[in-house]
Motif scaffolding. Structure first.
Motif, PDB file in Angstrom:
ATOM      1  N   THR A 160      15.031 -31.275 -34.157  1.00  0.00           N
ATOM      2  CA  THR A 160      13.782 -30.692 -33.679  1.00  0.00           C
ATOM      3  C   THR A 160      14.006 -29.213 -33.445  1.00  0.00           C
ATOM      4  O   THR A 160      14.898 -28.828 -32.677  1.00  0.00           O
ATOM      5  N   GLU A 161      13.199 -28.386 -34.116  1.00  0.00           N
ATOM      6  CA  GLU A 161      13.326 -26.936 -33.979  1.00  0.00           C
ATOM      7  C   GLU A 161      12.262 -26.398 -33.035  1.00  0.00           C
ATOM      8  O   GLU A 161      11.096 -26.801 -33.114  1.00  0.00           O
ATOM      9  N   LEU A 162      12.688 -25.501 -32.149  1.00  0.00           N
ATOM     10  CA  LEU A 162      11.780 -24.834 -31.227  1.00  0.00           C
ATOM     11  C   LEU A 162      11.886 -23.334 -31.426  1.00  0.00           C
ATOM     12  O   LEU A 162      12.988 -22.798 -31.594  1.00  0.00           O
ATOM     13  N   THR A 163      10.760 -22.663 -31.409  1.00  0.00           N
ATOM     14  CA  THR A 163      10.721 -21.211 -31.570  1.00  0.00           C
ATOM     15  C   THR A 163       9.681 -20.644 -30.614  1.00  0.00           C
ATOM     16  O   THR A 163       8.550 -21.133 -30.565  1.00  0.00           O
ATOM     17  N   ARG A 164      10.073 -19.631 -29.881  1.00  0.00           N
ATOM     18  CA  ARG A 164       9.109 -18.938 -29.033  1.00  0.00           C
ATOM     19  C   ARG A 164       8.465 -17.828 -29.844  1.00  0.00           C
ATOM     20  O   ARG A 164       9.147 -16.949 -30.375  1.00  0.00           O
ATOM     21  N   MET A 165       7.132 -17.900 -29.991  1.00  0.00           N
ATOM     22  CA  MET A 165       6.406 -16.920 -30.775  1.00  0.00           C
ATOM     23  C   MET A 165       5.723 -15.926 -29.838  1.00  0.00           C
ATOM     24  O   MET A 165       5.053 -16.316 -28.880  1.00  0.00           O
ATOM     25  N   THR A 166       5.911 -14.644 -30.119  1.00  0.00           N
ATOM     26  CA  THR A 166       5.300 -13.583 -29.328  1.00  0.00           C
ATOM     27  C   THR A 166       4.636 -12.596 -30.283  1.00  0.00           C
ATOM     28  O   THR A 166       4.866 -12.647 -31.501  1.00  0.00           O
ATOM     29  N   PRO A 167       3.827 -11.670 -29.763  1.00  0.00           N
ATOM     30  CA  PRO A 167       3.227 -10.653 -30.630  1.00  0.00           C
ATOM     31  C   PRO A 167       4.261  -9.810 -31.368  1.00  0.00           C
ATOM     32  O   PRO A 167       3.958  -9.217 -32.406  1.00  0.00           O
ATOM     33  N   ASP A 168       5.491  -9.774 -30.846  1.00  0.00           N
ATOM     34  CA  ASP A 168       6.551  -8.971 -31.466  1.00  0.00           C
ATOM     35  C   ASP A 168       7.394  -9.756 -32.455  1.00  0.00           C
ATOM     36  O   ASP A 168       8.308  -9.197 -33.070  1.00  0.00           O
ATOM     37  N   GLY A 169       7.119 -11.050 -32.615  1.00  0.00           N
ATOM     38  CA  GLY A 169       7.885 -11.856 -33.559  1.00  0.00           C
ATOM     39  C   GLY A 169       8.415 -13.115 -32.919  1.00  0.00           C
ATOM     40  O   GLY A 169       7.957 -13.535 -31.852  1.00  0.00           O
ATOM     41  N   ASP A 170       9.391 -13.723 -33.569  1.00  0.00           N
ATOM     42  CA  ASP A 170       9.959 -14.969 -33.065  1.00  0.00           C
ATOM     43  C   ASP A 170      11.270 -14.716 -32.354  1.00  0.00           C
ATOM     44  O   ASP A 170      12.028 -13.805 -32.690  1.00  0.00           O
ATOM     45  N   ARG A 171      11.564 -15.547 -31.370  1.00  0.00           N
ATOM     46  CA  ARG A 171      12.829 -15.463 -30.646  1.00  0.00           C
ATOM     47  C   ARG A 171      13.183 -16.847 -30.116  1.00  0.00           C
ATOM     48  O   ARG A 171      12.389 -17.778 -30.178  1.00  0.00           O
ATOM     49  N   LEU A 172      14.368 -16.937 -29.577  1.00  0.00           N
ATOM     50  CA  LEU A 172      14.855 -18.194 -29.014  1.00  0.00           C
ATOM     51  C   LEU A 172      14.742 -19.341 -30.012  1.00  0.00           C
ATOM     52  O   LEU A 172      14.343 -20.457 -29.665  1.00  0.00           O
ATOM     53  N   ASN A 173      15.093 -19.065 -31.269  1.00  0.00           N
ATOM     54  CA  ASN A 173      15.099 -20.116 -32.284  1.00  0.00           C
ATOM     55  C   ASN A 173      16.241 -21.086 -31.993  1.00  0.00           C
ATOM     56  O   ASN A 173      17.405 -20.684 -31.962  1.00  0.00           O
ATOM     57  N   VAL A 174      15.913 -22.344 -31.799  1.00  0.00           N
ATOM     58  CA  VAL A 174      16.933 -23.318 -31.443  1.00  0.00           C
ATOM     59  C   VAL A 174      16.660 -24.634 -32.150  1.00  0.00           C
ATOM     60  O   VAL A 174      15.512 -24.969 -32.444  1.00  0.00           O
ATOM     61  N   SER A 175      17.713 -25.347 -32.462  1.00  0.00           N
ATOM     62  CA  SER A 175      17.601 -26.662 -33.077  1.00  0.00           C
ATOM     63  C   SER A 175      18.279 -27.686 -32.180  1.00  0.00           C
ATOM     64  O   SER A 175      19.440 -27.522 -31.796  1.00  0.00           O
ATOM     65  N   LEU A 176      17.544 -28.733 -31.828  1.00  0.00           N
ATOM     66  CA  LEU A 176      18.078 -29.828 -31.018  1.00  0.00           C
ATOM     67  C   LEU A 176      18.342 -31.012 -31.946  1.00  0.00           C
ATOM     68  O   LEU A 176      17.468 -31.410 -32.711  1.00  0.00           O
ATOM     69  N   GLY A 177      19.530 -31.558 -31.876  1.00  0.00           N
ATOM     70  CA  GLY A 177      19.982 -32.554 -32.835  1.00  0.00           C
ATOM     71  C   GLY A 177      19.428 -33.945 -32.630  1.00  0.00           C
ATOM     72  O   GLY A 177      20.186 -34.933 -32.555  1.00  0.00           O
ATOM     73  N   GLN A 178      18.115 -34.052 -32.559  1.00  0.00           N
ATOM     74  CA  GLN A 178      17.449 -35.353 -32.491  1.00  0.00           C
ATOM     75  C   GLN A 178      16.073 -35.201 -33.113  1.00  0.00           C
ATOM     76  O   GLN A 178      15.304 -34.306 -32.740  1.00  0.00           O
ATOM     77  N   GLY A 179      15.768 -36.071 -34.066  1.00  0.00           N
ATOM     78  CA  GLY A 179      14.473 -36.032 -34.730  1.00  0.00           C
ATOM     79  C   GLY A 179      13.824 -37.394 -34.723  1.00  0.00           C
ATOM     80  O   GLY A 179      14.303 -38.333 -34.068  1.00  0.00           O
ATOM     81  N   SER A 180      12.744 -37.541 -35.465  1.00  0.00           N
ATOM     82  CA  SER A 180      11.995 -38.797 -35.444  1.00  0.00           C
ATOM     83  C   SER A 180      12.760 -39.939 -36.111  1.00  0.00           C
ATOM     84  O   SER A 180      12.789 -41.063 -35.594  1.00  0.00           O
ATOM     85  N   VAL A 181      13.398 -39.657 -37.255  1.00  0.00           N
ATOM     86  CA  VAL A 181      14.116 -40.720 -37.973  1.00  0.00           C
ATOM     87  C   VAL A 181      15.430 -41.066 -37.276  1.00  0.00           C
ATOM     88  O   VAL A 181      15.787 -42.244 -37.145  1.00  0.00           O
ATOM     89  N   SER A 182      16.163 -40.063 -36.815  1.00  0.00           N
ATOM     90  CA  SER A 182      17.414 -40.351 -36.105  1.00  0.00           C
ATOM     91  C   SER A 182      17.131 -41.096 -34.805  1.00  0.00           C
ATOM     92  O   SER A 182      17.916 -41.969 -34.396  1.00  0.00           O
ATOM     93  N   SER A 183      16.005 -40.790 -34.146  1.00  0.00           N
ATOM     94  CA  SER A 183      15.635 -41.529 -32.936  1.00  0.00           C
ATOM     95  C   SER A 183      15.345 -42.986 -33.265  1.00  0.00           C
ATOM     96  O   SER A 183      15.747 -43.896 -32.519  1.00  0.00           O
ATOM     97  N   TYR A 184      14.646 -43.199 -34.370  1.00  0.00           N
ATOM     98  CA  TYR A 184      14.389 -44.571 -34.798  1.00  0.00           C
ATOM     99  C   TYR A 184      15.706 -45.300 -35.097  1.00  0.00           C
ATOM    100  O   TYR A 184      15.921 -46.423 -34.626  1.00  0.00           O
ATOM    101  N   SER A 185      16.570 -44.657 -35.848  1.00  0.00           N
ATOM    102  CA  SER A 185      17.832 -45.296 -36.240  1.00  0.00           C
ATOM    103  C   SER A 185      18.708 -45.617 -35.031  1.00  0.00           C
ATOM    104  O   SER A 185      19.363 -46.662 -34.985  1.00  0.00           O
ATOM    105  N   ASP A 186      18.712 -44.726 -34.051  1.00  0.00           N
ATOM    106  CA  ASP A 186      19.620 -44.872 -32.904  1.00  0.00           C
ATOM    107  C   ASP A 186      19.098 -45.807 -31.826  1.00  0.00           C
ATOM    108  O   ASP A 186      19.894 -46.382 -31.069  1.00  0.00           O
ATOM    109  N   PHE A 187      17.768 -45.960 -31.727  1.00  0.00           N
ATOM    110  CA  PHE A 187      17.233 -46.648 -30.555  1.00  0.00           C
ATOM    111  C   PHE A 187      16.288 -47.811 -30.840  1.00  0.00           C
ATOM    112  O   PHE A 187      16.006 -48.600 -29.934  1.00  0.00           O
ATOM    113  N   VAL A 188      15.768 -47.940 -32.055  1.00  0.00           N
ATOM    114  CA  VAL A 188      14.738 -48.938 -32.315  1.00  0.00           C
ATOM    115  C   VAL A 188      15.312 -50.098 -33.131  1.00  0.00           C
ATOM    116  O   VAL A 188      15.937 -49.886 -34.174  1.00  0.00           O
TER     117      VAL A 188
END
Length: 307
Positions: free
Chosen positions: A146-174
């Protein structure tokens, strides 16, 4: 007018989009430079080929086969240039370099493995190319991250990727197809721990979040049947998202039949994706999710192929 093709190799789907590109440049309204001409999606579920962190030989063979077929389509539609990029599934496996090299040898084409920061930034480029996206947090819930980006009038910052997505969540927990209440809680708990690793979580706070990618579109498609009168909503509120969970809890059969109509290829990953989205909206105090028309593929086209 020239035709450029982008092949997006994700954890769940692999998609070819061929764009007809006009001449010209512009910082805003850059979506006027291109038009979707061909859109071909395959759903090989590549994340399922990761075993103990290693992308398997079967996964390499499957990826090579799918990419070869999409490259043939790109050639058949007279693409001037075709580029392939890959995200979490090939980025995060422990044998990334070896797997990518073998796939490249089989298909005779280079693969651009995006870093987490590059993926988030290109999502921002795509989301903002229409010129009508404002200040807020951009979220892209993929199959494996899951990627998160803070968008401001000056551009993007705090670009981060968290290592859990929809399919990996399904595989790991369902255990079956639709998650139980306990499994939803487990997904939320695991993702909550990842949110706590954010160095500046408050910076992502705000009333509005913007969504790109397949999970955001899946929520919109489900919303079309539940509260959109058959029309995919461009905005999904926190209350409307809760109604998705209530329907699953109150009437799993009705939910399943509706989800099959709305997102048949994402039946298993819809609720895991919604769970991640809800966790982010709650953590950041967001009241609504605005669905963006474009994302990483268009950002790649604009930033890597046309700039």
């Amino acid at each position: 007018m020239d035709r450029y093709s982008v092949i997006d190799t994700g954890s769940n789907t692999v998609r070819l989009v061929a764009y007809d590109v006009r001449a010209g440049k512009g910082a805003k309204g850059r979506d006027k430079l291109f038009t979707d001409a061909v859109n071909e999606k395959k759903t090989p579920g590549l994340a399922t080929y990761v075993e103990d962190g290693v992308f398997s030989e079967a996964g390499i063979a499957k990826t090579s086969d799918v990419l070869q077929r999409l490259l043939e389509i790109a050639e058949n539609v007279d693409s001037k240039k075709t580029r392939i990029f890959a995200t979490a599934v090939l980025r995060n496996c422990t044998n990334s370099a070896e797997a990518v090299a073998e796939i490249e040898e089989r298909i005779g084409k280079k693969i651009d493995v995006l870093s987490a920061e590059e993926e988030a930034h290109l999502g921002y480029v795509g989301a903002t190319c229409t010129g009508d996206v404002g200040d807020g947090t951009l979220i892209d819930i993929g199959g494996g991250s899951t990627e998160l980006t803070r968008m401001t009038p000056d551009g993007d910052r705090l670009n981060v990727s968290l290592g859990q997505g929809s399919v990996s969540s399904y595989s790991d927990f369902v255990s079956l197809v639709l998650p139980t209440a306990a499994e939803i809680k487990a997904i939320a708990k695991a993702f909550g721990k990842k949110l706590k690793t954010l160095e500046d979580a408050d910076a992502y706070s705000g009333r509005v979040m913007y969504g790109i990618g397949g999970s955001a579109r899946a929520v919109s498609k489900m919303g079309a049947l539940m509260f959109g009168g058959g029309v995919k909503p461009k905005v999904v509120t926190a209350d409307q998202l809760e109604s998705v969970f209530r329907l699953l809890g109150d009437d799993p059969g009705a939910f399943a039949h509706m989800a099959v109509r709305a997102v048949p290829d994402r039946l298993h990953s819809l609720i895991p994706g919604c769970t991640i989205l809800r966790a982010c909206m709650q953590a950041f105090g967001a009241e609504e999710l605005r669905i963006c028309k474009y994302g990483v593929r268009e950002g790649y086209l604009l930033d890597r192929m046309l700039s």
